[in-house]
Design a protein around this motif. Structure first.
Motif, mmCIF file in Angstrom:
data_model
loop_
_atom_site.group_PDB
_atom_site.id
_atom_site.type_symbol
_atom_site.label_atom_id
_atom_site.label_comp_id
_atom_site.label_asym_id
_atom_site.label_seq_id
_atom_site.Cartn_x
_atom_site.Cartn_y
_atom_site.Cartn_z
ATOM 1 N N GLN A 65 81.186 -87.390 -20.653
ATOM 2 C CA GLN A 65 82.566 -86.930 -20.653
ATOM 3 C C GLN A 65 83.338 -87.736 -19.630
ATOM 4 O OE1 GLN A 65 83.273 -82.726 -19.784
ATOM 5 N NE2 GLN A 65 85.100 -82.758 -21.082
ATOM 6 N N LEU A 81 76.211 -84.924 -19.237
ATOM 7 C CA LEU A 81 75.715 -83.567 -19.462
ATOM 8 C C LEU A 81 74.524 -83.580 -20.419
ATOM 9 C CD1 LEU A 81 79.195 -83.355 -19.930
ATOM 10 C CD2 LEU A 81 78.543 -81.066 -19.247
ATOM 11 N N LEU A 130 83.951 -84.627 -24.902
ATOM 12 C CA LEU A 130 82.541 -85.012 -24.805
ATOM 13 C C LEU A 130 82.161 -85.946 -25.945
ATOM 14 C CD1 LEU A 130 82.798 -81.904 -23.662
ATOM 15 C CD2 LEU A 130 80.308 -82.092 -23.601
ATOM 16 N N PHE A 152 74.728 -76.033 -22.402
ATOM 17 C CA PHE A 152 74.959 -77.239 -21.636
ATOM 18 C C PHE A 152 74.604 -77.041 -20.169
ATOM 19 C CE2 PHE A 152 77.238 -80.144 -24.458
ATOM 20 C CZ PHE A 152 77.520 -79.310 -25.522
ATOM 21 N N GLY A 153 74.145 -78.129 -19.578
ATOM 22 C CA GLY A 153 73.939 -78.121 -18.145
ATOM 23 C C GLY A 153 75.267 -78.261 -17.417
ATOM 24 N N PRO A 154 75.253 -78.166 -16.097
ATOM 25 C CA PRO A 154 76.492 -78.228 -15.317
ATOM 26 C C PRO A 154 77.080 -79.628 -15.229
ATOM 27 C CG PRO A 154 74.608 -78.085 -13.863
ATOM 28 C CD PRO A 154 74.082 -77.920 -15.258
ATOM 29 N N ARG A 176 78.242 -85.688 -12.080
ATOM 30 C CA ARG A 176 79.464 -86.478 -11.920
ATOM 31 C C ARG A 176 79.106 -87.794 -11.256
ATOM 32 N NH1 ARG A 176 84.931 -85.346 -11.951
ATOM 33 N NH2 ARG A 176 84.462 -83.141 -12.243
ATOM 34 N N TYR A 231 75.198 -86.066 -23.312
ATOM 35 C CA TYR A 231 76.605 -86.316 -23.599
ATOM 36 C C TYR A 231 77.246 -87.022 -22.402
ATOM 37 C CZ TYR A 231 76.599 -82.960 -27.517
ATOM 38 O OH TYR A 231 76.365 -82.300 -28.698
ATOM 39 N N PHE A 290 69.854 -83.053 -25.792
ATOM 40 C CA PHE A 290 70.928 -84.004 -26.051
ATOM 41 C C PHE A 290 71.566 -84.445 -24.746
ATOM 42 C CE2 PHE A 290 70.623 -82.626 -30.381
ATOM 43 C CZ PHE A 290 70.412 -81.262 -30.321
#
Lengths: 116, 110
Positions: free
Chosen positions: A37, A92, A43, A107-109, A112, A35, A33
């Motif tokens: 944010q 993410l 999210l 979840f991955g980190p 940004r 996402y 998935f």
């Protein structure tokens, strides 16, 4: 469990350009998935990526803007196309794993992204 | 997906117990309650999941009353590193479409 890495961890891009974000998982998973944010927000699911099929996008997100690839069971990419400052967010990826008693999403980190 | 309501923020001190209550008045019969924790600059992390009564793991406890219209996440003896945003989610057990609300920002002070 699952360990997820993302590349790049952060980037600053100019408007009108595109950025591809990579997501790597340390085990084979069916569903991945993506996402978003936005700053100070919660999210929002962008799309679901299954290996061997087209990604399924949520309302408000389209393939032309966020093309996704899922070439195998451990990897996926999300491209943010023709970027504008409104695309500045943390992106993410996540996977869902059954641990024997419950489904957990890992979840991955995050990546940004800042668009100038 | 059942809508959830939780406090925007909570302050606490090291060593105290923190209890975050989440309201989910329209929870469906087959929905489960899941809590995630998110530290700054990291993705959310699964904390605990339950259906009814009480669930406890090495990190937290989850209390769910009989009517299941609310749930309380209990963090025992918090430390500064427990400062994070805590999300309450309600969904079917295998519903991968997680709907994150605003979450509760917990700030632990020395």
């Amino acid at each position: 469990s699952a360990v997820i890495s993302q590349k790049p961890s952060r980037d600053i891009c100019q408007r009108g350009t595109s950025l591809t974000i990579q997501c790597q998982v340390d085990s084979q998973v069916t569903m991945m998935f993506w996402y978003r944010q936005q700053p100070g927000q919660s999210l929002t699911l962008i799309a679901t990526a299954n290996q061997g099929s087209e990604a399924t996008y949520e309302s408000g997100f389209v393939i032309d803007k966020f093309p996704i690839s899922r070439p195998n069971l451990t990897f996926s990419t999300l491209t943010v196309s023709n970027m504008s400052p409104e695309d500045s967010s943390i992106y993410l990826c996540s996977v869902e794993v059954w641990d024997g008693s419950s489904y957990e999403q890992y979840f991955g980190p995050g990546t940004r992204l800042t668009v100038t | 997906l059942a809508k959830t309501t939780q406090p925007i923020s909570m302050d606490s001190y090291e060593g105290q117990e923190v209890n975050i209550t989440c309201s989910h008045n329209n929870i469906a019969t087959n929905d489960y309650i899941t809590w995630y924790q998110q530290f700054p600059s990291q993705g959310p992390r699964f904390i605990i999941q339950g259906y009814k009564t009480k669930v406890t793991n090495e990190v937290a406890s989850l209390f769910i009353p009989a009517d299941r219209k609310s749930s309380t996440l209990s963090l025992p003896r918090v430390s500064l590193s427990d400062t994070a945003v805590y999300y309450c989610l309600v969904a079917l057990l295998n519903d991968y479409k997680l709907s994150f609300g605003a979450g509760t920002t917990v700030t632990v002070r020395a």
